[in-house]
Design a protein around this motif. Sequence first.
Motif, mmCIF file in Angstrom:
data_model
loop_
_atom_site.group_PDB
_atom_site.id
_atom_site.type_symbol
_atom_site.label_atom_id
_atom_site.label_comp_id
_atom_site.label_asym_id
_atom_site.label_seq_id
_atom_site.Cartn_x
_atom_site.Cartn_y
_atom_site.Cartn_z
ATOM 1 N N THR A 217 0.829 -1.211 0.000
ATOM 2 C CA THR A 217 0.000 0.000 0.000
ATOM 3 C C THR A 217 0.862 1.259 0.000
ATOM 4 O O THR A 217 0.574 2.219 -0.722
ATOM 5 C CB THR A 217 -0.927 0.011 1.229
ATOM 6 N N GLN A 220 2.260 1.829 -3.444
ATOM 7 C CA GLN A 220 1.242 2.366 -4.349
ATOM 8 C C GLN A 220 1.052 3.864 -4.121
ATOM 9 O O GLN A 220 0.867 4.636 -5.067
ATOM 10 C CB GLN A 220 -0.084 1.632 -4.145
ATOM 11 N N LYS A 221 1.128 4.303 -2.879
ATOM 12 C CA LYS A 221 1.003 5.727 -2.569
ATOM 13 C C LYS A 221 2.196 6.507 -3.117
ATOM 14 O O LYS A 221 2.039 7.647 -3.587
ATOM 15 C CB LYS A 221 0.888 5.930 -1.058
ATOM 16 N N LYS A 223 3.925 5.713 -5.775
ATOM 17 C CA LYS A 223 3.734 5.786 -7.232
ATOM 18 C C LYS A 223 2.659 6.821 -7.587
ATOM 19 O O LYS A 223 2.807 7.561 -8.561
ATOM 20 C CB LYS A 223 3.343 4.411 -7.786
ATOM 21 N N ARG A 224 1.614 6.871 -6.775
ATOM 22 C CA ARG A 224 0.559 7.851 -7.033
ATOM 23 C C ARG A 224 1.096 9.275 -6.894
ATOM 24 O O ARG A 224 0.727 10.171 -7.654
ATOM 25 C CB ARG A 224 -0.597 7.628 -6.063
ATOM 26 N N ALA A 271 2.435 3.191 -13.375
ATOM 27 C CA ALA A 271 1.438 2.243 -12.848
ATOM 28 C C ALA A 271 1.909 0.801 -12.983
ATOM 29 O O ALA A 271 1.552 -0.064 -12.169
ATOM 30 C CB ALA A 271 0.105 2.440 -13.568
ATOM 31 N N TYR A 275 6.157 -4.050 -7.305
ATOM 32 C CA TYR A 275 6.639 -3.934 -5.934
ATOM 33 C C TYR A 275 7.689 -5.011 -5.682
ATOM 34 O O TYR A 275 7.468 -6.193 -5.950
ATOM 35 C CB TYR A 275 5.468 -4.089 -4.970
#
Length: 405
Positions: A217, A220-221, A223-224, A271, A275
């Motif tokens: 998680t 992902q943050k 990358k965002r 995207a 990971y």
Amino acid sequence: MIPCLAGTSLEFVCEGKTKTTMCSLSWAVLLVLVPCVLCQSLDQTRVSGASGSEVVRAVVNLIHESCIFKHDKLFLRRLAFVKSVDGTDPKAFLPNSGGIWQVNTTQFTQIIGSTSAVNLFPSIKSHFGIDWQRVTMDDLKKPLFSGIGAALLMTMVNEEVPRSVEKQSAYYFRHFDSDTNAAHTFYTTATQLPNACKMSNLDLAFLVDTSASLSVTDFQKAKRFASTMIDSFTIGPGGVQVSFVTFSTGFKVHFNLNDHHTRRDIKDAIARVPYTTGATDTGAALAYVSHNVFMSATGARPDASKVVILVTDGRSTDHSKAVQAAQEAKKKGILIFAIGVGNKTFSDELNELATEPNCTHVIQLLGYGDLDALIDEIRQESCKAGSESLDLCSSNPDDKVSFVH
């Protein structure tokens, strides 16, 4: 433009040497293509009544880079727009109005009586050449003086400045304007602040930690954060080029500067980054970026500013190697932002890795969820790196200019 009487001479000091030029019959325009200018004449931040977004950005940059004041998280920039639309509102320069930042007479008196503010007066005098004990309300018509006044008011507030515009609106209501509609006014006005970034020729590399201490998680943050940050950039060979590198045990270059030329392609590529886990080989990754990513073979442009945004949640596996790699990168003119996330980062290492001044290039966050709130700050600093030309005017009071008739 420099006012000058016919037949008189203009003398100024530059790098220890006295230069003299004869004035023409009308206004004289002096263009000096050397590392100095007639700063007293050209520095609009010290000119009474000067206004506009460029002047405000210059003042904010000077204040930030002095590292005298606590980090304002773009509040100072937004405040100028909210208070006077960067000085273009006629009320900004009315008598005792406080200039662009509208520091009123009550606030001005409070500054003089505040221990926390007074403690900064020696640093202000040393860095800016401004003796605040002798400053008057009329001086606040000069943008730099008004901006410093607002920064001093923030120093007097016993509350950390929040990052988001919504929370800054409440902060503004609590400490700067008690009007019942103040928070709403701040929010609606600040969100209309145009993005003045006309970025060109910026080569930007994201260097993202994927060591075992990160959760899926968290990654992902991260990358965002990278994906969202490029939304307002002009992407392409004539604008901003982006590379994305991850590191854990070793490193992985997911794409180089010349691999993608549209915003959509870059966001899709980010995207797809997988990971992985491992150690924290910050040094190896920084060295590779310095020696290989910012090379012409991988798309780097010789006239482009080079920026690395390093996101990590822990100390590097080899501290000395990381510091050495950062030093070599900075010697090449590469600008490094070091973003530490969580409570396992080491501020001393982040300070050694990042470009100076650390107060504008090192950011520490509690968690990866806070990254999104950083986007505007990092974008502004990256924009400055990609658009600023040679800084011709110094705020150093020792850079003297004299006019002789």
